[in-house]
Design a protein around this motif. Structure first.
Motif, mmCIF file in Angstrom:
data_model
loop_
_atom_site.group_PDB
_atom_site.id
_atom_site.type_symbol
_atom_site.label_atom_id
_atom_site.label_comp_id
_atom_site.label_asym_id
_atom_site.label_seq_id
_atom_site.Cartn_x
_atom_site.Cartn_y
_atom_site.Cartn_z
ATOM 1 N N ASP A 45 0.833 -1.206 0.000
ATOM 2 C CA ASP A 45 0.000 0.000 0.000
ATOM 3 C C ASP A 45 0.869 1.258 0.000
ATOM 4 O O ASP A 45 0.606 2.210 -0.732
ATOM 5 C CB ASP A 45 -0.936 -0.003 1.205
ATOM 6 C CG ASP A 45 -1.857 1.193 1.207
ATOM 7 O OD1 ASP A 45 -2.785 1.221 0.366
ATOM 8 O OD2 ASP A 45 -1.652 2.111 2.020
ATOM 9 N N GLU A 48 2.349 1.743 -3.432
ATOM 10 C CA GLU A 48 1.345 2.229 -4.378
ATOM 11 C C GLU A 48 1.000 3.692 -4.117
ATOM 12 O O GLU A 48 0.793 4.456 -5.049
ATOM 13 C CB GLU A 48 0.098 1.359 -4.329
ATOM 14 C CG GLU A 48 0.328 0.012 -4.969
ATOM 15 C CD GLU A 48 -0.908 -0.865 -4.969
ATOM 16 O OE1 GLU A 48 -1.949 -0.463 -4.408
ATOM 17 O OE2 GLU A 48 -0.820 -1.957 -5.545
ATOM 18 N N ARG A 49 0.963 4.092 -2.865
ATOM 19 C CA ARG A 49 0.729 5.509 -2.558
ATOM 20 C C ARG A 49 1.860 6.359 -3.131
ATOM 21 O O ARG A 49 1.618 7.450 -3.643
ATOM 22 C CB ARG A 49 0.669 5.731 -1.052
ATOM 23 C CG ARG A 49 -0.642 5.383 -0.431
ATOM 24 C CD ARG A 49 -0.549 5.660 1.062
ATOM 25 N NE ARG A 49 -1.761 5.283 1.713
ATOM 26 C CZ ARG A 49 -2.465 6.096 2.492
ATOM 27 N NH1 ARG A 49 -2.060 7.313 2.704
ATOM 28 N NH2 ARG A 49 -3.565 5.676 3.054
ATOM 29 N N ARG A 52 1.276 6.788 -6.682
ATOM 30 C CA ARG A 52 0.116 7.639 -6.938
ATOM 31 C C ARG A 52 0.287 9.061 -6.402
ATOM 32 O O ARG A 52 -0.628 9.877 -6.493
ATOM 33 C CB ARG A 52 -1.133 7.026 -6.297
ATOM 34 C CG ARG A 52 -1.560 5.735 -6.940
ATOM 35 C CD ARG A 52 -2.802 5.127 -6.290
ATOM 36 N NE ARG A 52 -3.722 6.106 -5.766
ATOM 37 C CZ ARG A 52 -4.088 6.187 -4.488
ATOM 38 N NH1 ARG A 52 -3.619 5.343 -3.612
ATOM 39 N NH2 ARG A 52 -4.943 7.099 -4.085
ATOM 40 N N ALA A 57 -2.287 11.455 -4.032
ATOM 41 C CA ALA A 57 -2.399 10.498 -2.930
ATOM 42 C C ALA A 57 -1.418 10.883 -1.825
ATOM 43 O O ALA A 57 -0.285 11.234 -2.107
ATOM 44 C CB ALA A 57 -2.106 9.080 -3.421
ATOM 45 N N TRP A 59 1.391 10.671 0.748
ATOM 46 C CA TRP A 59 2.525 9.785 0.979
ATOM 47 C C TRP A 59 3.675 10.602 1.511
ATOM 48 O O TRP A 59 3.936 11.706 1.049
ATOM 49 C CB TRP A 59 2.975 9.090 -0.301
ATOM 50 C CG TRP A 59 4.080 8.116 -0.040
ATOM 51 C CD1 TRP A 59 3.944 6.823 0.353
ATOM 52 C CD2 TRP A 59 5.483 8.357 -0.109
ATOM 53 N NE1 TRP A 59 5.169 6.242 0.533
ATOM 54 C CE2 TRP A 59 6.143 7.156 0.263
ATOM 55 C CE3 TRP A 59 6.262 9.458 -0.423
ATOM 56 C CZ2 TRP A 59 7.519 7.044 0.310
ATOM 57 C CZ3 TRP A 59 7.635 9.348 -0.373
ATOM 58 C CH2 TRP A 59 8.245 8.144 -0.018
ATOM 59 N N ASP A 72 -6.947 7.740 4.273
ATOM 60 C CA ASP A 72 -7.475 8.179 2.984
ATOM 61 C C ASP A 72 -8.780 7.428 2.699
ATOM 62 O O ASP A 72 -8.774 6.253 2.348
ATOM 63 C CB ASP A 72 -6.428 7.895 1.898
ATOM 64 C CG ASP A 72 -6.852 8.354 0.519
ATOM 65 O OD1 ASP A 72 -7.982 8.849 0.362
ATOM 66 O OD2 ASP A 72 -6.047 8.206 -0.415
ATOM 67 N N ALA A 74 -10.847 7.436 0.310
ATOM 68 C CA ALA A 74 -10.997 6.903 -1.042
ATOM 69 C C ALA A 74 -10.196 5.611 -1.221
ATOM 70 O O ALA A 74 -10.577 4.736 -1.994
ATOM 71 C CB ALA A 74 -10.558 7.942 -2.071
ATOM 72 N N TRP A 75 -9.101 5.480 -0.523
ATOM 73 C CA TRP A 75 -8.200 4.335 -0.673
ATOM 74 C C TRP A 75 -8.519 3.232 0.338
ATOM 75 O O TRP A 75 -8.143 2.086 0.171
ATOM 76 C CB TRP A 75 -6.759 4.813 -0.519
ATOM 77 C CG TRP A 75 -5.720 3.879 -1.000
ATOM 78 C CD1 TRP A 75 -4.771 3.259 -0.238
ATOM 79 C CD2 TRP A 75 -5.480 3.427 -2.326
ATOM 80 N NE1 TRP A 75 -3.969 2.474 -1.001
ATOM 81 C CE2 TRP A 75 -4.382 2.553 -2.309
ATOM 82 C CE3 TRP A 75 -6.096 3.669 -3.545
ATOM 83 C CZ2 TRP A 75 -3.887 1.935 -3.435
ATOM 84 C CZ3 TRP A 75 -5.592 3.051 -4.681
ATOM 85 C CH2 TRP A 75 -4.509 2.201 -4.617
ATOM 86 N N ARG A 76 -9.220 3.571 1.414
ATOM 87 C CA ARG A 76 -9.503 2.639 2.510
ATOM 88 C C ARG A 76 -10.205 1.356 2.068
ATOM 89 O O ARG A 76 -9.789 0.269 2.475
ATOM 90 C CB ARG A 76 -10.318 3.350 3.579
ATOM 91 C CG ARG A 76 -10.415 2.586 4.880
ATOM 92 C CD ARG A 76 -11.160 3.388 5.938
ATOM 93 N NE ARG A 76 -10.581 4.707 6.110
ATOM 94 C CZ ARG A 76 -11.287 5.832 6.157
ATOM 95 N NH1 ARG A 76 -12.584 5.807 6.085
ATOM 96 N NH2 ARG A 76 -10.685 6.991 6.307
ATOM 97 N N LYS A 78 -10.064 -0.339 -0.692
ATOM 98 C CA LYS A 78 -9.115 -1.238 -1.371
ATOM 99 C C LYS A 78 -8.180 -1.890 -0.354
ATOM 100 O O LYS A 78 -7.919 -3.091 -0.419
ATOM 101 C CB LYS A 78 -8.318 -0.471 -2.417
ATOM 102 C CG LYS A 78 -7.379 -1.357 -3.193
ATOM 103 C CD LYS A 78 -6.657 -0.609 -4.286
ATOM 104 C CE LYS A 78 -5.750 -1.554 -5.049
ATOM 105 N NZ LYS A 78 -5.072 -0.905 -6.151
ATOM 106 N N LEU A 79 -7.694 -1.109 0.600
ATOM 107 C CA LEU A 79 -6.802 -1.649 1.627
ATOM 108 C C LEU A 79 -7.528 -2.691 2.468
ATOM 109 O O LEU A 79 -7.002 -3.774 2.729
ATOM 110 C CB LEU A 79 -6.265 -0.528 2.511
ATOM 111 C CG LEU A 79 -5.340 -0.938 3.653
ATOM 112 C CD1 LEU A 79 -4.096 -1.646 3.131
ATOM 113 C CD2 LEU A 79 -4.952 0.278 4.472
#
Length: 97
Positions: A45, A48-49, A52, A57, A59, A72, A74-76, A78-79
């Protein structure tokens, strides 16, 4: 162990500052595998951040706690999907209270 096998579960309950609560329960066949896979998923993760970052994103280098990685919204999802689908996962459930 090899005679009776193993199954482990973890229950996490979180309360937001406004009083909202959420409970997560995950059951896994092997504690060692689950911990190793979860560590790898958090590292992936972060990578990928970093990739991105140009898209905005968040980071930054350093030491991160799991709750900081899930900041995040929006990303939560997927994680959480990644962490709840690691090989050996028997069940995983999230509930708001």
């Amino acid at each position: 162990d090899k005679f009776v096998s193993e199954t482990h579960a973890i229950r996490v309950e979180a309360t937001a500052s406004d009083g909202r609560r959420c409970v997560a329960v995950q059951t896994h066949q092997s504690f060692r595998s689950c911990v190793a896979q979860s560590s790898a998923e958090f590292a992936l993760d972060l990578l990928e951040r970093r990739r991105r970052r140009k898209e905005g994103a968040p980071w930054k280098p350093g030491v991160w706690l799991p709750e900081e990685l899930a900041d995040d919204a929006a990303w939560r999802p997927k994680l959480l999907r990644r962490l709840s689908s690691t090989p050996g996962t028997v069940s995983c459930e999230f509930r708001t209270l």
